[in-house]
Design a protein around this motif. Sequence first.
Motif, mmCIF file in Angstrom:
data_model
loop_
_atom_site.group_PDB
_atom_site.id
_atom_site.type_symbol
_atom_site.label_atom_id
_atom_site.label_comp_id
_atom_site.label_asym_id
_atom_site.label_seq_id
_atom_site.Cartn_x
_atom_site.Cartn_y
_atom_site.Cartn_z
ATOM 1 N N ARG A 27 0.859 -1.248 -0.029
ATOM 2 C CA ARG A 27 -0.065 -0.040 0.017
ATOM 3 C C ARG A 27 0.868 1.523 -0.144
ATOM 4 O O ARG A 27 0.527 2.285 -0.697
ATOM 5 C CB ARG A 27 -0.826 0.105 1.103
ATOM 6 C CG ARG A 27 -2.171 -0.682 0.953
ATOM 7 C CD ARG A 27 -2.077 -1.925 0.918
ATOM 8 N NE ARG A 27 -3.424 -2.975 0.680
ATOM 9 C CZ ARG A 27 -3.578 -4.378 1.016
ATOM 10 N NH1 ARG A 27 -2.356 -4.941 1.007
ATOM 11 N NH2 ARG A 27 -4.467 -4.825 0.847
ATOM 12 N N GLN A 105 -9.948 -0.775 -3.157
ATOM 13 C CA GLN A 105 -9.682 -2.193 -2.757
ATOM 14 C C GLN A 105 -11.027 -2.897 -2.493
ATOM 15 O O GLN A 105 -11.470 -3.903 -2.974
ATOM 16 C CB GLN A 105 -8.924 -2.422 -1.568
ATOM 17 C CG GLN A 105 -7.369 -1.839 -1.984
ATOM 18 C CD GLN A 105 -6.553 -1.768 -0.454
ATOM 19 O OE1 GLN A 105 -6.047 -2.813 0.063
ATOM 20 N NE2 GLN A 105 -6.283 -0.442 -0.480
ATOM 21 N N THR A 119 -4.897 -2.135 6.692
ATOM 22 C CA THR A 119 -3.703 -1.887 5.719
ATOM 23 C C THR A 119 -3.699 -0.431 5.221
ATOM 24 O O THR A 119 -2.762 0.032 4.500
ATOM 25 C CB THR A 119 -3.514 -2.856 4.436
ATOM 26 O OG1 THR A 119 -4.830 -2.754 3.805
ATOM 27 C CG2 THR A 119 -3.174 -4.159 5.154
ATOM 28 N N GLY A 120 -4.822 0.341 5.448
ATOM 29 C CA GLY A 120 -4.837 1.634 4.945
ATOM 30 C C GLY A 120 -4.615 2.608 5.893
ATOM 31 O O GLY A 120 -3.905 3.523 5.815
#
Length: 426
Positions: A27, A105, A119-120
Amino acid sequence: MAKPSLPSGDLSAPRSNNPDLPGLRARKAVLTMLDGVLRRGETLDMAERGAAKALAPADRALARAIASETLRWLVDLDALIDSATRKPLQHEAKARQVLRLMLAQWLRLDTPPHAVIATGLPLLTGGLRRLAHGVFSTLTKRPATLPEAPTLPDAVRMRWGNRAEAIAGALALPPPLDLTVRDWSQTERWTEELGGVSLMPGHIRLPRGEAIEALPGFADGAWWVQDIAASLPARLLGPGESRKALDLCSAPGGKTLQLAAQGWDVTSLDVKPKRLDRVEQNLKRTGLSATLVSADALTWEPTGQFDAILLDAPCTATGTCRRHPDVLHRIGAEHITAMAALQAKLLERAAHWLAPGGTLVYAVCSLEQEEGEAQPSTIGLTTDPITAAELPDGVDPASEGWVRTHPGLLPNTGGMDGFFIVRLKA
């Protein structure tokens, strides 16, 4: 693509900024890639080389997929973000960039929201993290959706005019895999063996995602990868019968392979030696031959004239927007003007190298009129009209005798790249 249902797990923001968190490095690479395209004007390929070079292959593929879908749907992703914020975020604000890739995503790659958040949000800190968490949570609770087809940027839509709607409709999914068969008489055999469909002699279309090197016929050089639109310019020169042909700006070499397979004595010229290395590799794999010349077409001078010249000129490549959605956002009027000027110079030089009665095919993988329809009238050659019989079903020549393809054509079989092609006679 159907939106996945929300998970029942906790959607609270993770606190960890651990760089070893699975998926986080990918990412971070996406952020760098988006910055390269949107702020620095790099191609996505160029941005990927710098941002993802240290990633494992699977992570690199993931990063590329996220970045591509973000760019493909950027206008619609921004509209969703703006609908969930009281004050508009700056276009290049980091919080907006992170929200773009998070939404891409979830809405395009079917990543569950809890995994998107995990994960963001670590890409942000403090108030920006809380802002992104609030916006994303708001959109998942609605739940947010994307339109059936991406919305084009205003400037792009205006340039492409009445073609814009059809082109946008073709951008919703990446393109299928097209192959050009070395020996056209073997088209039926290879179509059956590979499990594809053929839209014209010498062409096979396969679903996207095939491992190319593992397919039957690759090692034997029976075919090569080439979009059906990109295969048309060389086809229009017909059988070579050992006559001399020049493939200008030839790399990566698909058209050189076509001309050699059609029986031409080919001189393949490109300005970059490393790009010609790839042409040479493909010639060896297919058992075909050509004379390779590394030189600048603006200064190079041939020792004689050619019976045929194929000028697939450097261009903005907006016709490849299905596989390179970065062109939707980094190509502007200044790029088009610069490319059109270069193309005019190349056309003028190429016209002088054409033997009496010879044929010149000019082509660009661009959807811009300045690079296509506006060019051929400047060099004094006569148009040799292209006929419908030389084209796949569903593609028709213009009344002027040239061909304009775009991604919205052949919609039921997967579309095609955008090209302008004209055939000229000395």
